[in-house]
Enzyme design. Structure first.
Site, PDB file in Angstrom:
ATOM      1  N   ARG A   1      -9.802  15.308  18.499  1.00 14.95           N
ATOM      2  CA  ARG A   1      -9.608  14.612  19.765  1.00 14.95           C
ATOM      3  C   ARG A   1     -10.823  13.728  20.029  1.00 14.95           C
ATOM      4  O   ARG A   1     -11.927  14.018  19.577  1.00 14.95           O
ATOM      5  CB  ARG A   1      -9.460  15.609  20.919  1.00 14.95           C
ATOM      6  CG  ARG A   1      -8.282  16.579  20.792  1.00 14.95           C
ATOM      7  CD  ARG A   1      -8.252  17.527  21.980  1.00 14.95           C
ATOM      8  NE  ARG A   1      -7.119  18.438  21.929  1.00 14.95           N
ATOM      9  CZ  ARG A   1      -7.156  19.665  21.406  1.00 14.95           C
ATOM     10  NH1 ARG A   1      -8.296  20.119  20.873  1.00 14.95           N
ATOM     11  NH2 ARG A   1      -6.088  20.442  21.397  1.00 14.95           N
TER      12      ARG A   1
ATOM     13  N   LYS B   1     -10.305  22.354  23.606  1.00 13.60           N
ATOM     14  CA  LYS B   1      -9.822  22.654  24.951  1.00 13.60           C
ATOM     15  C   LYS B   1     -10.076  24.115  25.286  1.00 13.60           C
ATOM     16  O   LYS B   1      -9.979  24.989  24.434  1.00 13.60           O
ATOM     17  CB  LYS B   1      -8.323  22.350  25.051  1.00 13.60           C
ATOM     18  CG  LYS B   1      -8.008  20.860  25.084  1.00 13.60           C
ATOM     19  CD  LYS B   1      -6.535  20.633  25.353  1.00 13.60           C
ATOM     20  CE  LYS B   1      -6.228  19.162  25.520  1.00 13.60           C
ATOM     21  NZ  LYS B   1      -4.799  18.920  25.828  1.00 13.60           N
TER      22      LYS B   1
ATOM     23  N   HIS C   1      -5.836   8.999  20.017  1.00 13.65           N
ATOM     24  CA  HIS C   1      -4.878  10.070  19.770  1.00 13.65           C
ATOM     25  C   HIS C   1      -3.849   9.662  18.725  1.00 13.65           C
ATOM     26  O   HIS C   1      -3.264  10.528  18.056  1.00 13.65           O
ATOM     27  CB  HIS C   1      -4.185  10.469  21.078  1.00 13.65           C
ATOM     28  CG  HIS C   1      -4.184  11.950  21.312  1.00 13.65           C
ATOM     29  ND1 HIS C   1      -5.339  12.710  21.393  1.00 13.65           N
ATOM     30  CD2 HIS C   1      -3.161  12.835  21.447  1.00 13.65           C
ATOM     31  CE1 HIS C   1      -5.026  13.977  21.585  1.00 13.65           C
ATOM     32  NE2 HIS C   1      -3.719  14.081  21.613  1.00 13.65           N
TER      33      HIS C   1
ATOM     34  N   ARG D   1      -5.033  10.940  15.504  1.00  7.15           N
ATOM     35  CA  ARG D   1      -4.809  12.395  15.405  1.00  7.15           C
ATOM     36  C   ARG D   1      -3.344  12.674  15.075  1.00  7.15           C
ATOM     37  O   ARG D   1      -3.037  13.501  14.210  1.00  7.15           O
ATOM     38  CB  ARG D   1      -5.218  13.044  16.732  1.00  7.15           C
ATOM     39  CG  ARG D   1      -5.008  14.551  16.831  1.00  7.15           C
ATOM     40  CD  ARG D   1      -5.679  15.025  18.116  1.00  7.15           C
ATOM     41  NE  ARG D   1      -5.166  16.277  18.612  1.00  7.15           N
ATOM     42  CZ  ARG D   1      -5.656  17.470  18.293  1.00  7.15           C
ATOM     43  NH1 ARG D   1      -6.655  17.554  17.428  1.00  7.15           N
ATOM     44  NH2 ARG D   1      -5.153  18.570  18.819  1.00  7.15           N
TER      45      ARG D   1
ATOM     46  N   HIS E   1      -4.232  23.726  18.348  1.00 10.75           N
ATOM     47  CA  HIS E   1      -3.129  23.940  19.276  1.00 10.75           C
ATOM     48  C   HIS E   1      -2.983  25.424  19.581  1.00 10.75           C
ATOM     49  O   HIS E   1      -2.970  26.251  18.665  1.00 10.75           O
ATOM     50  CB  HIS E   1      -1.812  23.431  18.678  1.00 10.75           C
ATOM     51  CG  HIS E   1      -1.687  21.947  18.679  1.00 10.75           C
ATOM     52  ND1 HIS E   1      -0.802  21.265  17.864  1.00 10.75           N
ATOM     53  CD2 HIS E   1      -2.328  20.989  19.413  1.00 10.75           C
ATOM     54  CE1 HIS E   1      -0.915  19.971  18.093  1.00 10.75           C
ATOM     55  NE2 HIS E   1      -1.831  19.778  19.012  1.00 10.75           N
TER      56      HIS E   1
ATOM     57  N   TYR F   1       5.273  17.381  15.259  1.00  6.65           N
ATOM     58  CA  TYR F   1       4.988  16.528  14.111  1.00  6.65           C
ATOM     59  C   TYR F   1       5.980  16.757  12.972  1.00  6.65           C
ATOM     60  O   TYR F   1       6.199  15.874  12.158  1.00  6.65           O
ATOM     61  CB  TYR F   1       3.557  16.777  13.631  1.00  6.65           C
ATOM     62  CG  TYR F   1       2.547  16.457  14.697  1.00  6.65           C
ATOM     63  CD1 TYR F   1       2.300  15.142  15.064  1.00  6.65           C
ATOM     64  CD2 TYR F   1       1.866  17.468  15.361  1.00  6.65           C
ATOM     65  CE1 TYR F   1       1.396  14.837  16.058  1.00  6.65           C
ATOM     66  CE2 TYR F   1       0.958  17.174  16.364  1.00  6.65           C
ATOM     67  CZ  TYR F   1       0.725  15.854  16.707  1.00  6.65           C
ATOM     68  OH  TYR F   1      -0.148  15.556  17.702  1.00  6.65           O
TER      69      TYR F   1
END
Length: 296
Positions: free
Chosen positions: A152, A176, A242, A245, A268, A277
């Site tokens: 990110r 995150k 992004h 990514r 994730h 994806y």
């Protein structure tokens, strides 16, 4: 205590005790400030005055105002988290948002670059870096990590000198929720980072990537660098970092990478997020089939 003060206390709780990212805290704070203003217009100035009907009216009005479904979903999540916290801390007697439903966000497939487009980006960056210019070398290393490690933009901006292990070709990332993960990078990224470190100014900051003033580069600056490159390429969709990514994740799956391995690399929390994806890869296969197969 006013509703605004409770919102301020809640956002401090999210940042200090829950370890939410600055962006999430900022978004939740903005959403709940909008809720407080909406409530005040209806004479509800205290936490006890917030009930399920008012929350539903707020989301309905937000929808009428034209907010995207993804924003409505976030507002609903912010309201539920805030209401649960109010009940848990004894500010209110009940959780008013316990039965508040969240609208399903629109599922837009992310922008994915072709391999030729990625090769073109790196060819252009490499030519600029060969001049020895500090910023050109920095931008090449940044984009190598954005794509090569599927990071990110905030993660790249937050890298420190000791985040990079050149021998093992790994980078330690704070993602995150303040969760750390270690991600590999390839030989081109290693070469680019080494090239940048050779010209990086000797300043006291621990930041890996610096701006022209010798301070940590801002995520916004990285966004602008990538956006300028992607705006010149054909294709629709967002043009920020992004997209690199998304492209890296899709190319990994196209190449046969295990879905759970990609999940770990991306950081994730849910496998369902990574499965998006898989859908992108399937869509790309369908397009290739339609163009190339004689019986398509």
């Amino acid at each position: 205590m006013s509703l605004e003060q409770h919102v301020a206390d809640f956002t401090r709780h999210l940042a200090g005790e829950r370890g939410f990212s600055a962006n999430t805290v900022r978004s939740y704070g903005s959403d709940l400030a909008a809720l407080a203003a909406f409530a005040a217009e209806r004479g509800a100035n205290s936490a006890d005055a917030i009930d399920l009907e008012l929350l539903r009216d707020w989301l309905w009005q937000s929808s009428v105002d034209g907010l995207a479904k993804s924003t409505l979903a976030r507002r609903s999540a912010a309201a539920r988290a805030f209401s649960a916290w109010l009940a848990r801390t004894g500010v209110t007697n009940a959780d008013a948002a316990a039965r508040l439903k969240s609208p399903r966000p629109d599922k837009h497939l992310p922008r994915v670059l072709s391999r030729d487009q990625v090769d073109g980006i790196f060819a252009s960056l490499t030519i600029a870096a060969e001049t020895g210019d500090e910023l050109a070398l920095r931008d090449l290393a940044i984009v190598e990590l954005l794509y090569g490690s599927a990071l990110r933009v905030s993660e790249v901006a937050g890298l420190d000198l000791d985040s990079i292990d050149l021998q093992r070709q790994t980078v330690r990332v704070l993602g995150k929720g303040s969760k750390q993960r270690v991600v590999p990078f390839g030989i081109p990224a290693r070469k680019a980072v080494v090239g940048y470190l050779a010209v990086r100014p000797s300043v006291s900051t621990t930041a890996l990537f610096l701006n022209t003033r010798g301070a940590r580069v801002a995520a916004r600056s990285i966004y602008e660098v990538v956006a300028r490159m992607l705006n010149e390429l054909p294709g629709s969709g967002p043009s920020g970092p992004h997209a690199l990514r998304h492209t890296a994740a899709t190319h990994l799956l196209d190449g046969g990478a295990d879905l759970r391995a990609v999940q770990e690399m991306l950081g994730h929390a849910s496998l369902g997020t990574t499965q998006l994806y898989t859908h992108v890869s399937t869509e790309r296969l369908k397009q290739s089939y339609a163009l190339a197969h004689p019986r398509a």
